[in-house]
Design an enzyme around this catalytic site. Structure first.
Site, PDB file in Angstrom:
ATOM      1  N   GLU A 101      -5.262  -4.937  10.642  1.00 56.13           N
ATOM      2  CA  GLU A 101      -4.306  -4.029  10.849  1.00 56.13           C
ATOM      3  C   GLU A 101      -4.585  -3.389  12.093  1.00 56.13           C
ATOM      4  O   GLU A 101      -5.309  -2.372  12.169  1.00 56.13           O
ATOM      5  CB  GLU A 101      -4.154  -3.064   9.684  1.00 56.13           C
TER       6      GLU A 101
ATOM      7  N   HIS B  17      -9.549   1.496   5.112  1.00 55.33           N
ATOM      8  CA  HIS B  17      -8.238   1.525   5.741  1.00 55.33           C
ATOM      9  C   HIS B  17      -8.387   2.415   6.934  1.00 55.33           C
ATOM     10  O   HIS B  17      -9.127   3.424   6.936  1.00 55.33           O
ATOM     11  CB  HIS B  17      -7.103   2.171   4.817  1.00 55.33           C
TER      12      HIS B  17
ATOM     13  N   GLY C 208       2.698   1.928  10.570  1.00 57.53           N
ATOM     14  CA  GLY C 208       3.778   3.036  10.603  1.00 57.53           C
ATOM     15  C   GLY C 208       4.376   3.356  11.771  1.00 57.53           C
ATOM     16  O   GLY C 208       5.170   4.446  11.879  1.00 57.53           O
TER      17      GLY C 208
ATOM     18  N   ASN D 293       1.128  -1.105  -0.058  1.00 54.01           N
ATOM     19  CA  ASN D 293      -0.035  -0.050  -0.030  1.00 54.01           C
ATOM     20  C   ASN D 293       1.045   1.119   0.038  1.00 54.01           C
ATOM     21  O   ASN D 293       1.681   1.454   1.045  1.00 54.01           O
ATOM     22  CB  ASN D 293      -0.830   0.081   1.214  1.00 54.01           C
ATOM     23  N   TRP D 294       0.900   1.795  -1.357  1.00 55.10           N
ATOM     24  CA  TRP D 294       1.898   3.155  -1.348  1.00 55.10           C
ATOM     25  C   TRP D 294       1.560   4.494  -0.732  1.00 55.10           C
ATOM     26  O   TRP D 294       2.086   5.346  -0.726  1.00 55.10           O
ATOM     27  CB  TRP D 294       2.259   3.349  -2.834  1.00 55.10           C
ATOM     28  N   LYS D 295       0.266   4.293  -0.309  1.00 53.99           N
ATOM     29  CA  LYS D 295      -0.477   5.698   0.368  1.00 53.99           C
ATOM     30  C   LYS D 295      -0.196   6.770  -0.576  1.00 53.99           C
ATOM     31  O   LYS D 295      -0.308   6.734  -1.620  1.00 53.99           O
ATOM     32  CB  LYS D 295       0.078   5.750   1.804  1.00 53.99           C
TER      33      LYS D 295
ATOM     34  N   GLY E 209       2.851  -1.206   4.247  1.00 52.61           N
ATOM     35  CA  GLY E 209       2.918   0.253   4.090  1.00 52.61           C
ATOM     36  C   GLY E 209       4.405   0.560   3.811  1.00 52.61           C
ATOM     37  O   GLY E 209       4.830   0.533   2.625  1.00 52.61           O
ATOM     38  N   GLY E 210       4.903   1.167   4.636  1.00 47.10           N
ATOM     39  CA  GLY E 210       6.347   1.720   4.506  1.00 47.10           C
ATOM     40  C   GLY E 210       7.471   0.999   3.899  1.00 47.10           C
ATOM     41  O   GLY E 210       8.078   1.416   3.157  1.00 47.10           O
TER      42      GLY E 210
ATOM     43  N   SER F 232       3.598  -2.528  10.339  1.00 46.46           N
ATOM     44  CA  SER F 232       4.911  -2.308  10.494  1.00 46.46           C
ATOM     45  C   SER F 232       5.543  -3.802   9.922  1.00 46.46           C
ATOM     46  O   SER F 232       6.526  -4.252  10.847  1.00 46.46           O
ATOM     47  CB  SER F 232       5.400  -2.078  11.839  1.00 46.46           C
TER      48      SER F 232
ATOM     49  N   GLU G 250      -6.689   4.798   8.096  1.00 46.28           N
ATOM     50  CA  GLU G 250      -6.421   6.148   7.878  1.00 46.28           C
ATOM     51  C   GLU G 250      -7.817   6.785   7.224  1.00 46.28           C
ATOM     52  O   GLU G 250      -8.002   7.903   7.327  1.00 46.28           O
ATOM     53  CB  GLU G 250      -5.222   5.996   7.005  1.00 46.28           C
TER      54      GLU G 250
HETATM   55  C1  PEP Z   1      -0.873   0.135   6.223  1.00 46.14           C
HETATM   56  O1  PEP Z   1      -0.991   1.319   6.219  1.00 46.14           O
HETATM   57  O2  PEP Z   1      -1.494  -0.699   5.555  1.00 46.14           O
HETATM   58  C2  PEP Z   1       0.459  -0.243   7.111  1.00 46.14           C
HETATM   59  C3  PEP Z   1       0.427  -1.774   7.201  1.00 46.14           C
HETATM   60  O3  PEP Z   1       1.644   0.305   7.177  1.00 46.14           O
HETATM   61  P1  PEP Z   1       2.804  -0.108   7.672  1.00 46.14           P
HETATM   62  O4  PEP Z   1       3.506  -1.127   7.330  1.00 46.14           O
HETATM   63  O5  PEP Z   1       3.860   1.226   7.392  1.00 46.14           O
HETATM   64  O6  PEP Z   1       2.781  -0.214   9.221  1.00 46.14           O
END
Ligand code: PEP
Length: 260
Positions: free
Chosen positions: A172, A100, A178, A10-12, A239-240, A218, A102
């Site tokens: 999640e 999500h 994050g 997920n590149w956000k 994500g990251g 993470s 966010e």
């Molecule tokens: C996400 O936003 O879906 C996510 C899991 O981010 P991260 O891996 O950066 O925690």
């Protein structure tokens, strides 16, 4: 039942088109020698503005599927700034991430909206990746399971067993997104098994055995092997660590060390 694992990036809200192109080419290069029959399903979810470009770059590879990060539930109309499922299908998307944390937190998305999106995505021939998860406060006050069960019941309400079976859920925990803090693998597995049980209650056992449920929060190259060794974790939403080809590719290859 063997469920094919998924590694989804997920590149956000990151990457101009050039960045998206380099990242996509880096991923394609990193996975080019992997045996597809042993690979997880790799999914990347760029921003809307990079979807067309990334779609063209991956069109000759069967190893990567495209996802969008959001959609509207209506098929057309006066919804300035929104994007329909049909438009995303037109761009080559196979999946759409919905719910999500966010989007729930910053854009006030409700369970009802997420359910409408899930229905619209499935009706349009695409597949939803439905996110759920608890806040730290909810975890500390002991309501994690009931909160997640209620998010899942609402998101899947009115879907047929067949539609549920092909959907994807991502668990999640919000406090792990994050933050660098991953949820303990055994605990993530426990919550995911609980989600599978909720799915069974609202459908049947073969549907619950088929649906793929991912962990997100993470995930890193160093954590994925242990996560994938758990009985109910079918993959990861990343994500990251999906923003650099090296770390995303390492997550993919490390995930393959675990026999499914
Ligand atoms: C996400 O936003 O879906 C996510 C899991 O981010 P991260 O891996 O950066 O925690």
């Amino acid at each position: 039942m063997t469920r094919r694992p998924i590694m989804a990036g997920n590149w956000k809200m990151n990457n101009l088109m050039n960045d998206s192109a380099s990242l996509t080419l880096g991923i394609l290069d990193g996975i080019k020698d992997l045996n597809e029959s042993q690979m997880p399903e790799v999914i990347i979810a760029p921003t809307f503005t990079s979807l067309a470009l990334v779609s063209r770059l991956i069109k000759d590879s069967s190893k990567i599927a495209l996802a969008a990060q959001n959609c509207h539930w209506e098929n057309s109309g006066a919804y300035t700034g929104e994007v329909t499922v049909g438009m995303l299908k037109d761009l080559g998307c196979k999946y759409i991430i919905i719910g999500h944390s966010e989007r729930r937190q910053y854009f006030s998305e409700t369970d009802e909206m997420i359910n409408k999106k899930a229905k619209s995505i499935l009706a349009g021939g695409l597949l939803p990746i439905i996110c759920c998860g608890e806040t730290l406060e909810q975890r500390e006050s002991g309501v994690t399971d009931e909160h997640i069960a209620s998010q899942i019941r609402a998101a899947l309400s009115g879907l047929s067993n067949e539609e549920i079976a092909k959907s994807v859920i991502a668990y999640e925990p919000i406090w792990a997104i994050g933050t660098g803090k991953t949820c303990d693998s055994a605990e993530a597995n426990r919550v995911i098994a609980m989600i599978r049980n909720v799915v069974k209650e609202i459908s049947d056992s073969s549907t619950a055995d088929s649906i793929r449920i991912l962990y997100g929060g993470s995930v890193k190259p160093a954590t994925i092997e242990e996560q994938m060794s758990m009985s109910d974790i079918d993959g990861a939403l990343i994500g990251g660590a999906s923003l650099k080809a090296d770390s995303f590719n390492e997550i993919i290859t490390n995930s393959m060390k675990v026999a499914v």
